[in-house]
Structure formats: structure tokens, C-alpha cells
Design a protein around this motif. Structure first.
Motif, short mmCIF file in Angstrom:
data_model
loop_
_atom_site.label_atom_id
_atom_site.label_comp_id
_atom_site.label_asym_id
_atom_site.label_seq_id
_atom_site.Cartn_x
_atom_site.Cartn_y
_atom_site.Cartn_z
N CYS A 10 0.81 -1.22 0.00
CA CYS A 10 0.00 0.00 0.00
C CYS A 10 0.84 1.27 0.00
O CYS A 10 0.58 2.20 -0.77
N TYR A 11 1.88 1.32 0.82
CA TYR A 11 2.67 2.55 0.94
C TYR A 11 3.34 2.91 -0.38
O TYR A 11 3.39 4.08 -0.78
N GLN A 13 2.34 2.15 -3.37
CA GLN A 13 1.31 2.60 -4.30
C GLN A 13 0.87 4.03 -4.01
O GLN A 13 0.66 4.83 -4.92
N VAL A 14 0.71 4.35 -2.73
CA VAL A 14 0.28 5.69 -2.34
C VAL A 14 1.34 6.73 -2.70
O VAL A 14 1.04 7.79 -3.26
N ALA A 36 -2.97 10.57 0.69
CA ALA A 36 -2.49 9.46 1.51
C ALA A 36 -3.63 8.77 2.25
O ALA A 36 -3.68 7.54 2.35
N GLY A 40 -4.63 5.17 0.92
CA GLY A 40 -3.99 4.31 1.90
C GLY A 40 -4.91 4.02 3.06
O GLY A 40 -6.12 3.85 2.88
N TYR A 41 -4.33 3.96 4.26
CA TYR A 41 -5.12 3.78 5.46
C TYR A 41 -5.29 5.13 6.15
O TYR A 41 -4.64 6.11 5.80
N SER A 44 -2.09 6.45 7.35
CA SER A 44 -0.99 6.49 6.40
C SER A 44 -0.34 7.86 6.31
O SER A 44 0.88 7.98 6.17
#
Length: 324
Positions: A10-11, A13-14, A36, A40-41, A44
Motif C-alpha cells: 500500500c505505501y 502505491q500511495v 495518503a 492508503g489507510y 498512512s
């Protein structure tokens, strides 16, 4: 073969998405945090934003002409690299005879060179096709490739084309069409073109053309400003009375029919008393003859329950086959 790489978490990709945005235009700290959190979360932004602005990463820099706004330090837009698995899958696609429709010979040569040290994920010999027509489209011919790529460009740009082709009754027909969609029939080995033409009553009408029957294509240079929504058009053109089938699971009938009719809208329910399945298929009248032939190919595994008009055509075809 490595199936997973940390660069796809995920990180990564963000951060890649933020850098792409920052390459096109300056971003505020608030916008960076918003990206972000969106991709993301929720937490993030607490890690990513400081890392990009003043942490170890420092991939963003403040714009000297626009204080409080940040731009990417990269010279080029970031592109996520392919994993070994993806490259192997792509190498397998290059062995598909239809791949030449989407690339020029020069592009295919460059791809082959780029992937020369990559083993394909599978080969065409790993698959054994059955129940297919023998007269598939000549996808490797120069004319067919030119027609396909011209249509593909026109679908993307909404340009109308003057198309001359042979109809199913071998009549030479010429119309100006707005290409809407290309569809491939694995059973027939043929591409179809869903195309619109403007009727005298001021409405769009759709035809389905077999690409193998197209003789010439001429670009008109005219681009439709408000092209019809093909998904909405197809949905509205569905026969209100569905085809109703009773499917036996003999010889794996249910799985075979579901795969065969995967392109149609349908509902399926199991009939507990008989152990068979009831399937309702919603179809366009333009494809009625094709659907009728497909139903007949299943023999006694499939029983047509209705509608009456469709059932009558089934009986007529079976009677003609019996006479032959």
C-alpha cells in the motif's frame, strides 16, 4: 518464481500516486495528506507525509515560486516496475496469435527483445480447445490488422468511419458508422464490431459487424461530440421476455452452459424436485440466431421452456435437421 514484491504494498502505491500528482502540478500539504488517506489507510498520512517532505525519503520539494506548495524531485513520472510473474505472463501473451492486432511489428520486436531472457508463464500448447469453428478470422493478415487498429483508434477518439462490408447474405453494404465496442467470440474465433449509424429519424441504430467481412474502412475525420452510451443502449435493447432453460447436470451440463453463456445477463436457480437448474437469459434480438444455434449445440442437456416464439424456432430447426 517470486509471486509477491514489497514494492506493490500500500505505501509504495500511495507514494507513487502522490509523485504522479506532484509531477503534473504543485500540491499543498493538505492535498498530500488527503491523497495518503484516500488511497492508503487512515493513519498512512502520519508516516508518508513527513517522510516525503522532511524525512529520509525527501521525494518532494517546496516550489520556489509558490511557497507552501510542493513538487516532485523526480525528473520523470514514476512507473511501477513489473514483477517476474507479470513479465512471464506478458511473455505468454506475445505467443498469442491475436497479440499482433494491438501492436505494430516494430513494437512487437521491441517487446520480444525486452523479454528475451524471461520464461513464459504458459504456452499455447498447454491448452486444448474444443467445440470451435474452423474458419476463424485471419488476424495475422495485413488488411485485417489495419482494419482492427483503425477501429480501435476510432473507438477511443469517437471518430466515425465509412465501412464497406459483406453482409451475412453476401450483399455489399456501405455505411458511415461510429464504432462502439469490439467483442471476441472464442468459439468462433472471430471479432465483432458493435457500431452505430445515424438514422433519418434522428436516432442512433446499432449493427453488429463481423470484422472478417469488412472490405474497406475510410476515416471521415468527424468526431462525435456526444456518442451514445453503448452499455445503456445494450441494456435497453434486451428482450423483455427472457429465454428460459432447464439445464441438466448430466455430463457437467451446468458448468459447461455457465461458461458458454458467461457474456449474457442471466439468473440461475436450482429446482429441488428434479435436481435440474432453471436459467433465465436476457439477450438482444440481434443475437437471437446466434443464441439459438448455441442452445442446439448442447443437445438433450438443455431444454427450452420459453418464450413460445423462441421455442417455435428451435422446433423448426430440429425438424429441418431431421429431414436432412
Amino acid at each position: 518464481m517470486k509471486l509477491f514484491s514489497e514494492i506493490y504494498n500500500c505505501y509504495y502505491q500511495v507514494v507513487a500516486r502522490i509523485l504522479v500528482e506532484a509531477t503534473d502540478h504543485d500540491l499543498t500539504r493538505q492535498k498530500i495528506s488527503q491523497l495518503a488517506e484516500t488511497f492508503g489507510y487512515q493513519e498512512s498520512a502520519l508516516t508518508i507525509v513527513p517522510g516525503l517532505l522532511q524525512g529520509d525519503w525527501q521525494l518532494l520539494q517546496e516550489s520556489p515560486s509558490n511557497p507552501g506548495h510542493y513538487t516532485s524531485r523526480l525528473k520523470h513520472t514514476p512507473v511501477m516496475p513489473l514483477t517476474g510473474l507479470q513479465k512471464s505472463w506478458f511473455k505468454s501473451l506475445l505467443d498469442d496469435r491475436r497479440i499482433c492486432l494491438f501492436f505494430t511489428d516494430e513494437e512487437l520486436d521491441r517487446l520480444q527483445t525486452w523479454l528475451q531472457d524471461t520464461a513464459p508463464l504458459y504456452s499455447p500448447a498447454d491448452f486444448v480447445p474444443f467445440d470451435q469453428y474452423a474458419d476463424s478470422d485471419p488476424v495475422a493478415s495485413v488488411m485485417y490488422r489495419q482494419h482492427f487498429q483503425t477501429i480501435l483508434r476510432s473507438i477511443r477518439s469517437h471518430q466515425t468511419l465509412k465501412i464497406t462490408y459483406y453482409s451475412g447474405k453476401e450483399h455489399l453494404v456501405s455505411h458511415t458508422y461510429l464504432p462502439g465496442r469490439l467483442e471476441y467470440s472464442d468459439k468462433e474465433g472471430k471479432f465483432r464490431l458493435y457500431a452505430f449509424y445515424w438514422r433519418k429519424n434522428g436516432r442512433w441504430r446499432m449493427d453488429i459487424l463481423n470484422l472478417g467481412r469488412i472490405l474497406t474502412i475510410q476515416e471521415t475525420g468527424y468526431h462525435a461530440e456526444n456518442p451514445p452510451d453503448i452499455d445503456l443502449y445494450l441494456e435497453r435493447s434486451l428482450n423483455p421476455e427472457p429465454l428460459v432453460l432447464e439445464i441438466s447436470d448430466e455430463r457437467n451440463g451446468l458448468e459447461r452452459t455457465m461458461l458458454h453463456f458467461a457474456c449474457y445477463q442471466k439468473t440461475v436457480e436450482q429446482l429441488e424436485d428434479s435436481g435440474t437448474y432453471r436459467c433465465c437469459i436476457y439477450y438482444d434480438n440481434l443475437r437471437e440466431t446466434e443464441l439459438l444455434i448455441q442452445i442446439l449445440s448442447f443437445g438433450p442437456v438443455v431444454k427450452v421452456l420459453g418464450p413460445e416464439r423462441f421455442l417455435r424456432q428451435i422446433k423448426e430447426r430440429i425438424a429441418r435437421q431431421a429431414q436432412l
